[in-house]
Design a protein around this motif. Structure first.
Motif, PDB file in Angstrom:
ATOM      1  N   ALA A   1       0.951  -1.075   0.053  1.00  0.00           N
ATOM      2  CA  ALA A   1       0.273   0.598  -0.321  1.00  0.00           C
ATOM      3  C   ALA A   1       0.735   1.352   0.273  1.00  0.00           C
ATOM      4  O   ALA A   1       1.902   1.149   0.564  1.00  0.00           O
ATOM      5  N   GLY A   2       0.180   2.606  -0.352  1.00  0.00           N
ATOM      6  CA  GLY A   2       1.004   3.769  -0.429  1.00  0.00           C
ATOM      7  C   GLY A   2       1.355   4.329  -2.173  1.00  0.00           C
ATOM      8  O   GLY A   2       0.512   3.379  -2.563  1.00  0.00           O
ATOM      9  N   ARG A   3       1.837   5.318  -1.783  1.00  0.00           N
ATOM     10  CA  ARG A   3       1.361   6.205  -2.903  1.00  0.00           C
ATOM     11  C   ARG A   3       3.168   6.095  -4.033  1.00  0.00           C
ATOM     12  O   ARG A   3       4.412   5.546  -2.919  1.00  0.00           O
ATOM     13  N   ILE A   4       3.396   5.733  -5.119  1.00  0.00           N
ATOM     14  CA  ILE A   4       4.107   5.508  -5.861  1.00  0.00           C
ATOM     15  C   ILE A   4       4.997   7.392  -6.623  1.00  0.00           C
ATOM     16  O   ILE A   4       4.028   7.138  -6.966  1.00  0.00           O
ATOM     17  N   ARG A   5       5.399   7.922  -6.661  1.00  0.00           N
ATOM     18  CA  ARG A   5       5.613   8.893  -7.243  1.00  0.00           C
ATOM     19  C   ARG A   5       6.805   8.827  -8.551  1.00  0.00           C
ATOM     20  O   ARG A   5       8.287   8.351  -7.860  1.00  0.00           O
TER      21      ARG A   5
ATOM     22  N   ALA B   1      -2.717  -3.161 -15.281  1.00  0.00           N
ATOM     23  CA  ALA B   1      -2.166  -5.135 -14.993  1.00  0.00           C
ATOM     24  C   ALA B   1      -2.013  -4.709 -13.168  1.00  0.00           C
ATOM     25  O   ALA B   1      -2.360  -5.583 -12.515  1.00  0.00           O
ATOM     26  N   PHE B   2      -0.410  -3.705 -13.697  1.00  0.00           N
ATOM     27  CA  PHE B   2       0.098  -3.916 -12.117  1.00  0.00           C
ATOM     28  C   PHE B   2      -0.630  -3.042 -11.189  1.00  0.00           C
ATOM     29  O   PHE B   2      -0.918  -3.432  -9.255  1.00  0.00           O
ATOM     30  N   LEU B   3      -1.324  -2.245 -11.151  1.00  0.00           N
ATOM     31  CA  LEU B   3      -2.815  -1.405 -10.426  1.00  0.00           C
ATOM     32  C   LEU B   3      -3.553  -2.575  -9.987  1.00  0.00           C
ATOM     33  O   LEU B   3      -4.169  -2.745  -8.534  1.00  0.00           O
ATOM     34  N   GLU B   4      -4.342  -3.133 -10.384  1.00  0.00           N
ATOM     35  CA  GLU B   4      -5.322  -4.840 -10.372  1.00  0.00           C
ATOM     36  C   GLU B   4      -4.535  -5.785  -9.560  1.00  0.00           C
ATOM     37  O   GLU B   4      -5.009  -6.210  -8.498  1.00  0.00           O
ATOM     38  N   ARG B   5      -3.287  -5.777  -9.686  1.00  0.00           N
ATOM     39  CA  ARG B   5      -2.658  -6.754  -8.759  1.00  0.00           C
ATOM     40  C   ARG B   5      -2.419  -6.138  -6.895  1.00  0.00           C
ATOM     41  O   ARG B   5      -1.935  -6.797  -6.305  1.00  0.00           O
ATOM     42  N   HIS B   6      -1.992  -4.780  -8.156  1.00  0.00           N
ATOM     43  CA  HIS B   6      -1.385  -4.660  -6.418  1.00  0.00           C
ATOM     44  C   HIS B   6      -2.898  -3.380  -6.314  1.00  0.00           C
ATOM     45  O   HIS B   6      -2.998  -2.026  -6.296  1.00  0.00           O
TER      46      HIS B   6
ATOM     47  N   LEU C   1      -4.032  -1.513  -3.490  1.00  0.00           N
ATOM     48  CA  LEU C   1      -3.952  -0.570  -2.464  1.00  0.00           C
ATOM     49  C   LEU C   1      -2.318   0.559  -2.585  1.00  0.00           C
ATOM     50  O   LEU C   1      -2.478   1.008  -2.377  1.00  0.00           O
ATOM     51  N   ILE C   2      -2.785   0.359  -3.960  1.00  0.00           N
ATOM     52  CA  ILE C   2      -1.066   1.249  -4.312  1.00  0.00           C
ATOM     53  C   ILE C   2      -1.170   2.155  -5.203  1.00  0.00           C
ATOM     54  O   ILE C   2      -2.612   1.892  -6.015  1.00  0.00           O
ATOM     55  N   GLU C   3      -1.006   3.285  -4.884  1.00  0.00           N
ATOM     56  CA  GLU C   3      -1.424   5.151  -6.175  1.00  0.00           C
ATOM     57  C   GLU C   3      -0.494   5.611  -6.533  1.00  0.00           C
ATOM     58  O   GLU C   3       0.738   5.259  -5.862  1.00  0.00           O
TER      59      GLU C   3
ATOM     60  N   ARG D   1       7.283  -1.369  -2.062  1.00  0.00           N
ATOM     61  CA  ARG D   1       6.345  -1.453  -3.368  1.00  0.00           C
ATOM     62  C   ARG D   1       7.294  -0.334  -4.030  1.00  0.00           C
ATOM     63  O   ARG D   1       6.867  -0.772  -4.913  1.00  0.00           O
ATOM     64  N   VAL D   2       7.725   0.226  -3.424  1.00  0.00           N
ATOM     65  CA  VAL D   2       8.906   0.285  -4.858  1.00  0.00           C
ATOM     66  C   VAL D   2      10.084   0.155  -5.746  1.00  0.00           C
ATOM     67  O   VAL D   2       9.873  -0.206  -6.707  1.00  0.00           O
ATOM     68  N   ARG D   3      10.278  -1.645  -4.689  1.00  0.00           N
ATOM     69  CA  ARG D   3      11.065  -1.939  -5.248  1.00  0.00           C
ATOM     70  C   ARG D   3      10.465  -3.096  -6.152  1.00  0.00           C
ATOM     71  O   ARG D   3      10.693  -3.522  -7.140  1.00  0.00           O
TER      72      ARG D   3
END
Length: 298
Positions: free
Chosen positions: A91-95, A113-118, A120-122, A282-284
């Protein structure tokens, strides 16, 4: 009040030297940022920031806290994801910042596809030709093309993009088809420089392991990739660009490839990130995903 949130706010204010910019990067009102800093100062019994009408800077106590806080927050990010076996719970934001073409043709088409898999990530996505300040502007990672002179960040090479020389049909009608390097003396180049006023490298091509350059005339100089492509479509001269982003124009005949035996050297694509010991999980995960997308293409 959550002490870690107070520290996160303080760290961003210190890095950006601004309550307003820190609030923008954290998604908080300026008043809330000020309240967080004030609460932290009261909690620690120390003045952490010197505020003037022009800027904000850390006091001696604030500098000590800033260095310790960066390590603490990095460790907490690591601990939060240590026992998460299910990546859907990230979860969390990635800028992230990346060039326009890579955002349009590589990242955004695959991002659902990435956001569907994760779920809770924005994502916050910046796409610009400008060389952003990764740390000061609060980016988790930056995708850049070409040489990376910034030694203050870590550069992870991802792939290389092949180049192609292009002109428009209108240009060919006026100047003819160049077939040899000697022909370039009678042709025009659209010059790309950053910033404006810098000297153009001219026409570049790779001879073995060596990059050669041919000085060329050219009446138009630009400093953005969109203008570079538009100038070529307008018939102003030859451009040297990654094949990605112009494949449809080549297929439709709006642009024509020339001098195929003399392409510019491939452009390296790198992911840049701050050289801290622990990146948030989440960034990695995002960086690994984006690397796989690019390497599958190249």
């Amino acid at each position: 009040m959550n002490k870690l949130e107070l520290l996160r706010t303080f760290v961003r204010v210190t890095e950006l030297s601004s309550f307003t910019q820190a609030g923008d990067s954290l998604g908080l009102p300026r008043s809330t940022v000020s309240e967080h800093v004030q609460a932290l100062e009261e909690l620690l019994g120390a003045r952490l920031l010197q505020r003037t009408t022009r800027k904000v800077q850390a006091t001696q106590d604030g500098r000590v806290l800033y260095e310790r806080s960066k390590d603490l927050l990095a460790h907490m990010e690591e601990l939060e994801g240590l026992f998460r076996q299910d990546e859907t719970q990230l979860a969390g934001r990635i800028r992230v910042d990346l060039p326009n073409v890579l955002a349009r043709d590589m990242l955004l088409p695959h991002l659902p596809a990435f956001l569907e898999r994760h779920p809770l990530i924005e994502m916050e996505i910046s796409s610009t030709d400008r060389q952003v300040d990764l740390i000061a502007e609060g980016f988790d990672c930056v995708l850049r093309v070409g040489a990376q002179p910034d030694q203050t960040v870590v550069a992870r090479r991802v792939c290389s993009m092949p180049m192609v020389n292009c002109v428009s049909p209108a240009y060919l009608q006026r100047y003819g088809m160049p077939t040899t390097l000697a022909d370039l003396a009678e042709h025009q180049l659209v010059h790309y420089v950053r910033p404006l006023g810098a000297r153009s490298a001219g026409f570049e091509y790779q001879q073995g392991h060596k990059v050669e350059r041919v000085a060329m005339a050219g009446r138009v100089t630009v400093n953005s990739t969109d203008a570079y492509q538009a100038a070529c479509l307008g018939g102003f001269g030859i451009i040297q660009v990654p094949r990605l982003g112009i494949e449809e124009l080549l297929a439709s005949g709006e642009l024509v490839a020339v001098l195929p035996d003399y392409p510019a050297p491939p452009l390296d694509v790198s992911l840049l990130y701050a050289g801290q010991r622990h990146l948030p999980l989440r960034v990695r995960v995002f960086m690994d995903w984006l690397t796989a997308i690019l390497q599958a293409r190249y």
